[in-house]
Design a protein around this motif. Structure first.
Motif, mmCIF file in Angstrom:
data_model
loop_
_atom_site.group_PDB
_atom_site.id
_atom_site.type_symbol
_atom_site.label_atom_id
_atom_site.label_comp_id
_atom_site.label_asym_id
_atom_site.label_seq_id
_atom_site.Cartn_x
_atom_site.Cartn_y
_atom_site.Cartn_z
ATOM 1 N N TYR A 194 -2.594 18.919 -10.643
ATOM 2 C CA TYR A 194 -1.522 17.960 -10.893
ATOM 3 C C TYR A 194 -1.594 16.827 -9.878
ATOM 4 N N TYR A 195 -1.498 15.610 -10.389
ATOM 5 C CA TYR A 195 -1.571 14.410 -9.570
ATOM 6 C C TYR A 195 -0.283 13.601 -9.719
ATOM 7 N N CYS A 196 0.212 13.075 -8.612
ATOM 8 C CA CYS A 196 1.283 12.093 -8.718
ATOM 9 C C CYS A 196 0.670 10.712 -8.522
ATOM 10 N N ALA A 197 1.341 9.726 -9.067
ATOM 11 C CA ALA A 197 0.833 8.368 -9.033
ATOM 12 C C ALA A 197 1.993 7.391 -8.967
ATOM 13 N N ALA A 198 1.751 6.265 -8.334
ATOM 14 C CA ALA A 198 2.762 5.205 -8.218
ATOM 15 C C ALA A 198 2.232 3.936 -8.872
ATOM 16 N N GLY A 199 3.118 3.271 -9.603
ATOM 17 C CA GLY A 199 2.682 2.041 -10.251
ATOM 18 C C GLY A 199 3.730 1.488 -11.176
ATOM 19 N N TRP A 226 -2.766 6.980 -6.168
ATOM 20 C CA TRP A 226 -2.858 8.371 -6.598
ATOM 21 C C TRP A 226 -2.905 9.302 -5.405
ATOM 22 N N GLY A 227 -2.315 10.475 -5.584
ATOM 23 C CA GLY A 227 -2.465 11.521 -4.606
ATOM 24 C C GLY A 227 -3.768 12.272 -4.805
ATOM 25 N N GLN A 228 -4.006 13.247 -3.949
ATOM 26 C CA GLN A 228 -5.256 13.992 -3.992
ATOM 27 C C GLN A 228 -5.206 15.144 -4.987
ATOM 28 N N GLY A 229 -4.027 15.489 -5.445
ATOM 29 C CA GLY A 229 -3.884 16.546 -6.435
ATOM 30 C C GLY A 229 -3.521 17.885 -5.812
ATOM 31 N N THR A 230 -2.824 18.705 -6.579
ATOM 32 C CA THR A 230 -2.482 20.060 -6.152
ATOM 33 C C THR A 230 -2.707 21.005 -7.334
ATOM 34 N N GLN A 231 -3.321 22.140 -7.054
ATOM 35 C CA GLN A 231 -3.691 23.076 -8.110
ATOM 36 C C GLN A 231 -2.496 23.931 -8.520
ATOM 37 N N GLN A 251 0.841 -1.192 0.000
ATOM 38 C CA GLN A 251 0.000 0.000 0.000
ATOM 39 C C GLN A 251 0.883 1.251 0.000
ATOM 40 N N VAL A 252 0.554 2.210 -0.816
ATOM 41 C CA VAL A 252 1.293 3.468 -0.906
ATOM 42 C C VAL A 252 0.299 4.616 -0.800
ATOM 43 N N GLN A 253 0.609 5.560 0.054
ATOM 44 C CA GLN A 253 -0.194 6.777 0.149
ATOM 45 C C GLN A 253 0.649 7.942 -0.352
ATOM 46 N N LEU A 254 0.051 8.795 -1.170
ATOM 47 C CA LEU A 254 0.772 9.884 -1.816
ATOM 48 C C LEU A 254 0.137 11.219 -1.467
ATOM 49 N N VAL A 255 0.988 12.197 -1.176
ATOM 50 C CA VAL A 255 0.508 13.538 -0.852
ATOM 51 C C VAL A 255 1.319 14.547 -1.659
ATOM 52 N N GLU A 256 0.632 15.294 -2.517
ATOM 53 C CA GLU A 256 1.298 16.320 -3.321
ATOM 54 C C GLU A 256 1.313 17.653 -2.567
ATOM 55 N N SER A 257 2.294 18.459 -2.881
ATOM 56 C CA SER A 257 2.368 19.819 -2.349
ATOM 57 C C SER A 257 3.166 20.678 -3.319
ATOM 58 N N GLY A 258 3.095 21.980 -3.109
ATOM 59 C CA GLY A 258 3.896 22.897 -3.917
ATOM 60 C C GLY A 258 3.142 23.637 -4.995
ATOM 61 N N GLY A 259 1.873 23.334 -5.160
ATOM 62 C CA GLY A 259 1.103 24.045 -6.163
ATOM 63 C C GLY A 259 0.847 25.488 -5.734
ATOM 64 N N GLY A 260 0.315 26.273 -6.667
ATOM 65 C CA GLY A 260 0.013 27.662 -6.357
ATOM 66 C C GLY A 260 -0.221 28.476 -7.602
ATOM 67 N N LEU A 261 -0.190 29.786 -7.418
ATOM 68 C CA LEU A 261 -0.400 30.733 -8.505
ATOM 69 C C LEU A 261 0.938 31.338 -8.898
ATOM 70 N N TRP A 277 3.428 11.663 -13.130
ATOM 71 C CA TRP A 277 2.651 12.873 -12.887
ATOM 72 C C TRP A 277 1.650 13.038 -14.027
ATOM 73 N N PHE A 278 0.455 13.371 -13.649
ATOM 74 C CA PHE A 278 -0.608 13.640 -14.603
ATOM 75 C C PHE A 278 -1.234 14.975 -14.231
ATOM 76 N N ARG A 279 -1.988 15.540 -15.145
ATOM 77 C CA ARG A 279 -2.685 16.778 -14.832
ATOM 78 C C ARG A 279 -4.043 16.770 -15.503
ATOM 79 N N GLN A 280 -4.953 17.543 -14.923
ATOM 80 C CA GLN A 280 -6.301 17.639 -15.473
ATOM 81 C C GLN A 280 -6.785 19.066 -15.364
ATOM 82 N N ALA A 281 -7.069 19.644 -16.506
ATOM 83 C CA ALA A 281 -7.621 20.993 -16.564
ATOM 84 C C ALA A 281 -9.139 20.902 -16.600
ATOM 85 N N PRO A 282 -9.831 21.944 -16.194
ATOM 86 C CA PRO A 282 -11.302 21.919 -16.197
ATOM 87 C C PRO A 282 -11.854 21.577 -17.578
ATOM 88 N N GLY A 283 -12.758 20.615 -17.587
ATOM 89 C CA GLY A 283 -13.396 20.229 -18.833
ATOM 90 C C GLY A 283 -12.552 19.364 -19.747
#
Length: 121
Positions: A94-99, A111-116, A1-11, A36-42
């Protein structure tokens, strides 16, 4: 089991830099590829970059190649995504993922929870 936590996002303004971190818990981190993956709105989730379990191999999406650098420190159970020359089109969660690795999100178990990340023009 792996738990992931992203940080460092911002404007950040266009042309600026950010460094994202992905801190992992669990004994399988050092044997897992990190993506690392990313998802923009829509939009659909998009592959950004992946690094092998040893850190010896990396692969980037064409859209970020030459601007982003992915690294990892297995002693700290952390992966880093250095993002330079940011563009407004890099704005996403932005999401990090292990696999197993690769550019297909189905190859990642955790997967992590994501950082904007928001890049203003």
């Amino acid at each position: 089991q792996v738990q992931l936590v992203e940080s460092g996002g911002g404007l950040v303004q266009a042309g600026g830099s950010l460094r994202l971190s992905c801190a992992a818990s669990g004994r399988t981190f050092s044997s897992s590829a990190m993506g690392w993956f990313r998802q923009a709105p829509g939009k659909e989730r998009e592959f950004v970059a992946v690094i092998s379990w040893s850190g010896g191999s990396t692969f980037y999406a064409n859209s970020v190649k030459g601007r982003f650098i992915l690294s990892r420190d297995n002693a700290k159970n952390t992966a880093y995504l250095q993002m330079n020359s940011l563009k407004p089109e890099d704005t996403a969660v932005y999401y990090c993922a292990a696999g197993r690795g690769g550019s297909n999100y189905s190859l990642y178990n955790y997967w992590g929870q994501g950082t904007q990340v928001t890049v203003s023009s």
